[in-house]
Design an enzyme around this catalytic site. Structure first.
Site, PDB file in Angstrom:
ATOM      1  N   LYS A  10      -0.698   6.932 -23.531  1.00 53.87           N
ATOM      2  CA  LYS A  10      -0.352   7.399 -24.858  1.00 53.87           C
ATOM      3  C   LYS A  10       1.006   7.252 -24.927  1.00 53.87           C
ATOM      4  CE  LYS A  10      -4.647   9.203 -24.714  1.00 53.87           C
ATOM      5  NZ  LYS A  10      -5.183   9.284 -23.507  1.00 53.87           N
TER       6      LYS A  10
ATOM      7  N   ALA B  81       0.971  14.062 -23.022  1.00 50.58           N
ATOM      8  CA  ALA B  81       0.617  12.866 -23.452  1.00 50.58           C
ATOM      9  C   ALA B  81       1.466  12.247 -24.764  1.00 50.58           C
ATOM     10  CB  ALA B  81      -0.881  12.904 -23.855  1.00 50.58           C
TER      11      ALA B  81
ATOM     12  N   PHE C  87      -7.356  19.981 -25.030  1.00 53.37           N
ATOM     13  CA  PHE C  87      -7.772  18.552 -25.153  1.00 53.37           C
ATOM     14  C   PHE C  87      -9.050  18.836 -24.517  1.00 53.37           C
ATOM     15  CE2 PHE C  87      -8.835  14.154 -24.636  1.00 53.37           C
ATOM     16  CZ  PHE C  87      -8.903  13.809 -25.898  1.00 53.37           C
ATOM     17  N   ASP C  88     -10.349  17.899 -24.874  1.00 53.34           N
ATOM     18  CA  ASP C  88     -11.474  17.972 -24.491  1.00 53.34           C
ATOM     19  C   ASP C  88     -11.637  17.799 -22.900  1.00 53.34           C
ATOM     20  OD1 ASP C  88     -11.215  15.397 -24.681  1.00 53.34           O
ATOM     21  OD2 ASP C  88     -13.185  15.004 -25.561  1.00 53.34           O
TER      22      ASP C  88
ATOM     23  N   TYR D 236       0.873  -1.151  -0.042  1.00 58.60           N
ATOM     24  CA  TYR D 236       0.072  -0.042   0.000  1.00 58.60           C
ATOM     25  C   TYR D 236       0.914   1.302  -0.132  1.00 58.60           C
ATOM     26  CZ  TYR D 236      -3.471   3.304   1.123  1.00 58.60           C
ATOM     27  OH  TYR D 236      -4.337   4.469   1.137  1.00 58.60           O
TER      28      TYR D 236
ATOM     29  N   ASP E 218       0.893  19.528 -21.501  1.00 52.90           N
ATOM     30  CA  ASP E 218       0.011  18.268 -21.343  1.00 52.90           C
ATOM     31  C   ASP E 218       0.972  17.402 -22.315  1.00 52.90           C
ATOM     32  OD1 ASP E 218      -1.644  16.418 -22.174  1.00 52.90           O
ATOM     33  OD2 ASP E 218      -3.263  17.377 -22.471  1.00 52.90           O
TER      34      ASP E 218
ATOM     35  N   HIS F 181     -20.257  14.785 -25.903  1.00 56.13           N
ATOM     36  CA  HIS F 181     -19.822  13.728 -26.831  1.00 56.13           C
ATOM     37  C   HIS F 181     -19.782  12.347 -26.478  1.00 56.13           C
ATOM     38  CE1 HIS F 181     -16.314  15.499 -25.462  1.00 56.13           C
ATOM     39  NE2 HIS F 181     -15.680  14.562 -26.142  1.00 56.13           N
TER      40      HIS F 181
HETATM   41  C1  LIG Z   1      -3.930  15.527 -25.224  1.00 58.83           C
HETATM   42  C2  LIG Z   1      -4.513  14.681 -24.080  1.00 58.83           C
HETATM   43  N1  LIG Z   1      -4.514  15.467 -23.007  1.00 58.83           N
HETATM   44  C3  LIG Z   1      -5.383  14.713 -21.881  1.00 58.83           C
HETATM   45  C4  LIG Z   1      -5.934  13.477 -22.392  1.00 58.83           C
HETATM   46  C5  LIG Z   1      -6.776  12.750 -21.198  1.00 58.83           C
HETATM   47  O1  LIG Z   1      -6.081  11.473 -20.763  1.00 58.83           O
HETATM   48  P1  LIG Z   1      -7.058  10.189 -20.204  1.00 58.83           P
HETATM   49  O2  LIG Z   1      -7.839   9.768 -21.509  1.00 58.83           O
HETATM   50  O3  LIG Z   1      -5.898   8.928 -19.921  1.00 58.83           O
HETATM   51  O4  LIG Z   1      -7.816  10.682 -19.106  1.00 58.83           O
HETATM   52  C6  LIG Z   1      -5.831  12.703 -23.701  1.00 58.83           C
HETATM   53  C7  LIG Z   1      -6.537  11.576 -23.907  1.00 58.83           C
HETATM   54  O5  LIG Z   1      -6.931  11.220 -25.011  1.00 58.83           O
HETATM   55  C8  LIG Z   1      -5.209  13.654 -24.578  1.00 58.83           C
HETATM   56  O6  LIG Z   1      -5.169  12.990 -25.720  1.00 58.83           O
END
Ligand SMILES: Cc1ncc(COP(=O)(O)O)c(C=O)c1O
Length: 393
Positions: free
Chosen positions: A193, A152, A59-60, A7, A150, A383
């Site tokens: 990613k 990713a 990102f969304d 843990y 960000d 969406h």
């Molecule tokens: C650029 C970017 N930021 C953040 C995220 C969010 O990450 P997660 O899907 O692991 O929550 C994504 C997911 O597709 C992304 O492409």
């Protein structure tokens, strides 16, 4: 690899922490179960009503987490990012002139952070240049605003810099990535990613005040700071993924696979965002289905048709994702794109050939497709769960 599932103080955490720290150079590393958990924690701590976050493009889920805190999210992409048929090497750059004027207009104290999304997922998976990162960092430092990456797709972004930006051709991609991280005060990472794992993420920061508050929220909702909602084996895999993603043979194969899909679609007359991105090809549905207006979701129409015809799952980045209703009036998104993202280490060339064939089939009858009517949707991230039906003939 051996996961330590203790843990607290699990050995696997320290393997993970070392890998992230050596790559990013950031002081404090918090594991989280995926990228949006890092977003939620950071936005809760740093944002709130009256604040505005500026980004090359959010990102969304990032945008939704900024807005859920009560803050506003403003995108400042370079103009060429929205000229989809114009190939330019770094369409993920931020417009630095607009950045500076926005900071003056809003007041630096109202801007908790500037985000650079690498690569820029909402606008074509396009990379940002090192030059732009450096400029954004200098402007932000001048106004004492932290830059947060960000990250990713940091490795794809770094490899594009190596391939396209003068002065980087002979530098190892890991070193390029380290320089990218050095221009920011921290990063949010969806490790699903560019860390090659099935689940995982992290928040890495230099600021001890922010991190203390973030750690509290982490314990409240994700888990103890040495696992953050992940199993020990996930942490081990994540550390290994961060090493493997920087293999330049792998990155060459990866970018070439995406470009191959782009070549095939172009040959079939499908309009795409040029050049193809790092992880995906984006189809310009506004051009592909010009008879369907944004209010009838041309990109989502194509998403549905791809699934019906070939079982191909894609994502709309258009008015379903980013459209708004303002005083009862529909305000469309700036783009109507369909993202064809390629999971890492999953597809063979024949899968990609199949996608190209399905597109060629749909292209022949594109003018017969009908749009969609929105039946139900939530105010945030509509969406993900919206219900739509085909428009009556
Ligand atoms: C650029 C970017 N930021 C953040 C995220 C969010 O990450 P997660 O899907 O692991 O929550 C994504 C997911 O597709 C992304 O492409």
């Amino acid at each position: 690899m051996r996961g330590d599932e203790s843990y607290a103080g699990a050995r696997s955490f320290f393997v993970f922490e070392k890998a992230v720290r050596e790559l990013t150079g950031y002081r404090y590393i918090l594991p989280v179960h995926q990228g949006r958990a890092a977003e939620r924690i950071l936005m809760n701590v740093a944002c709130g009503p009256g604040k505005t976050v500026l980004a090359n493009s959010h990102f969304d889920t990032t945008r939704a987490n900024v807005e859920a805190s009560g803050a506003s999210a403003v995108d400042l992409p370079v103009p060429e990012a929205l000229q989809f048929d114009v190939p330019a090497p770094f369409k993920g750059d931020m417009d630095t002139r607009v950045l500076e004027s926005k900071i003056r207009e809003l007041g630096a104290g109202n801007i908790p952070m500037v985000i650079m999304t690498l690569t820029n997922n909402s606008l074509g998976g396009q990379p940002a240049s090192m030059r732009n990162l450096r400029e954004v960092s200098e402007i932000a430092r001048h106004y004492r605003i932290p830059v947060i990456l960000d990250a990713a797709r940091f490795a794809e972004n770094a490899f594009f810099i190596k391939l396209r930006e003068p002065g980087f051709a002979t530098r190892p991609v890991r070193e390029i990535a380290q320089e990218m991280f050095s221009y920011a005060a921290g990063c949010m990472m969806s490790a699903k990613k560019d860390a090659l794992v099935n689940i995982g993420g992290f928040l890495a920061l230099n600021d001890s005040v922010w991190v203390a508050k973030c750690r509290e929220l982490l314990i409240l909702t994700e888990g103890f700071p040495t696992y953050g909602g992940l199993a020990g084996r996930d942490l081990e895999a994540l550390a290994q993924g961060l090493a493997e993603i920087l293999d330049e043979h792998y990155l060459t194969y990866r970018l070439r696979s995406v470009a191959y899909l782009g070549d095939g679609l172009r040959r079939s007359g499908v309009p795409i965002v040029e050049p193809p991105g790092g992880h995906a090809v984006y189809v310009d549905a506004k051009k592909f289905l010009p008879h369907i207006p944004p209010s009838r979701y041309p990109a989502q129409t194509l998403v549905c048709e791809l699934y019906r015809t070939g079982g191909i799952r894609s994502v709309e980045i258009g008015s379903l994702m980013f459209g708004r209703s303002q005083n009862g009036t529909f305000v469309p998104a700036a783009m109507e794109l369909v993202r064809l993202a390629l999971p890492r280490r999953v597809y063979t060339q024949s899968h990609i050939d199949f996608v190209i064939e399905v597109f060629a089939d749909i292209a022949q009858r594109a003018s017969t497709l009908r749009g969609l009517r929105l039946l139900e949707s939530n105010p945030r991230l509509a969406h993900f769960t919206a219900k739509l039906e085909p428009e009556a003939v």
